[in-house]
Design a protein around this motif. Sequence first.
Motif, PDB file in Angstrom:
ATOM      1  N   GLN A  76       0.834  -1.209   0.000  1.00 13.37           N
ATOM      2  CA  GLN A  76       0.000   0.000   0.000  1.00 13.37           C
ATOM      3  C   GLN A  76       0.867   1.257   0.000  1.00 13.37           C
ATOM      4  N   GLY A  77       2.023   1.147  -0.650  1.00 11.12           N
ATOM      5  CA  GLY A  77       2.936   2.275  -0.620  1.00 11.12           C
ATOM      6  C   GLY A  77       3.864   2.309  -1.814  1.00 11.12           C
ATOM      7  N   ALA A 361       4.522   4.947   2.978  1.00 12.66           N
ATOM      8  CA  ALA A 361       3.072   4.799   2.847  1.00 12.66           C
ATOM      9  C   ALA A 361       2.539   5.704   1.743  1.00 12.66           C
ATOM     10  N   GLN A 378       6.061   8.108   8.187  1.00  8.39           N
ATOM     11  CA  GLN A 378       5.452   7.662   6.932  1.00  8.39           C
ATOM     12  C   GLN A 378       6.171   6.445   6.356  1.00  8.39           C
ATOM     13  N   VAL A 380       6.871   2.695   5.996  1.00  7.71           N
ATOM     14  CA  VAL A 380       6.204   1.408   6.226  1.00  7.71           C
ATOM     15  C   VAL A 380       7.220   0.371   6.670  1.00  7.71           C
ATOM     16  N   ARG A 392       6.181  -1.240  10.255  1.00  8.13           N
ATOM     17  CA  ARG A 392       5.011  -0.895  11.045  1.00  8.13           C
ATOM     18  C   ARG A 392       4.453  -2.138  11.721  1.00  8.13           C
TER      19      ARG A 392
END
Length: 538
Positions: A76-77, A361, A378, A380, A392
């Motif tokens: 997702q990044g 991210a 920010q 991940v 994370r």
Amino acid sequence: MGRFLQDGEEQPRGPQLLSEGPERMVLAGRVVTLDGASTVHRAGFVCIEDETIAAVAGDAAQLPAEFSKMKPIRTQGTIYPGLIELHNHLPYNMLPLWDVPQRYSNRMQWRNDYARYAPEIRWPAKVLGSNPDLDYQRAIARYVECRALFGGTTTAQGLSRRDEFYRGLTRNVEDPDEEGWPVAHGRTDDARPDRIREDILEKLRQGRPFFYHLAEGTDDEARQRFLDLDLGKDGWAIDRNLIAIHCTGLHPADFGQLSAAAGMVWSPLSNFLLYGRTARVEAALKEGVRIALGSDWSPSGSRNLLGELKVARIVDEELGGVFGYEALVRMVTSTPAAMLGWDAFVGSIEKGKRADLLILAGDSDDPYAQLVSAAENQIVAVVVDGRPRLGRRGSMHFSPDQQETVRIGGQPYTLDLAEPSGPTLNGMTLSSAVAKLSYGLANMPELARDYAAETCFLVRLAERGQLPRNLLDAPWGIAMELEPDLGTLRDNCDRASEIDQTLIRRLVLPPLTEVDDPSYRARIRANVNLPAFLRGRL
């Protein structure tokens, strides 16, 4: 050891055994390769086998057969190469930002300031870095390496010495521990003019990267250190092995000669805080000098490369955008890799290179602007050799006996400190390192008072044979690059009286990240030397 969780996978209970055969995974997300063609895959895949990038694919149809049936890890990044820092005096990074008392024109001015620099930087670093309590040395190593990692750095310069303190989370350019990788070395002090051949030219002839602090300052004396490299009929002591750091004293016309070097490392924030001016990078660019970015050290530099990128962006804007976002990102990825001669191994996301990655991210902004603007929370994940070292919470397997949880900007992260060979730094965790250094800095007057007595007591024990006698004349402590002589235990005892205990004050350990230090920017803006354009945009 840490690995990513698949979508929907729950944390396993109990220890996990590694499977036989190669470890494979597929990361999915926007992939910013930083290859020669500046390829960006909007919805791409990075295939990793053990520590190596096995393939990079722009869509699922391009996945190799051995990866095509694997469930991708959806980041997702945006996936970047891990950041490479070529200028940092890492052991000093447990010290707080220095309240610079004046504008200097030459680095020897502040280094010889016994009223401010010595009691606020040199002596506290010495007391902790060569303390008889070895846990202070271990705590420094753990803290400063994690600080670099939390800013996305996977390769760092400024570790110098081969020992237990410098084998861990990030790559060490002075000790890569990899066959075929050039091993860097360097010199921080100015070479005397009559010793340029011995101290510089002979080092360059070793055929490996050589870091040299060059023309640090703004006066004629600083520039003279560059002119000293002109050996007349023997040419210049500048070649493709030289990596020049700072270069603030160079005139625009000097960069033509510097273009024969591997490149220069630019540390704009530290330059501004100490000297009120930075290197003329627009002239360096015009002459074809390769430029990498370095955050220098905590007393007068950015917290990490993410912070230094923001300063570089503001300077670039002031210069009319001569670089742009992509060039700034290359200053911390592909360019330093090429300067080191490591570009076959790291610096871009390409098949066959090591899987050193930074994942941020989101994927909606311009990919290069996203990295330049990113804050530490920010991130991940940070991956070194195919292994997530920081991620994370919820994105990585977590085992309390091998990893610990940290918070960065309110986000919970898993930090993986485990090594196949067993615990490093005598099992020092980051939380223990923070507690140890916080205590030491807060009690610096007392530690400084006891430093001489405790160090000399160890000397007496060794002289009596109650400790191994080889301790007396062996290097003792963490190498502080700005103090050229590491010092033996006996030396430290003899020189302990140089520390003026009446000038030592209590200090506070800085937070590991800028996002967790709300007063940091205000303290930077309060600096007496900061130009108005930079103060107004930070």
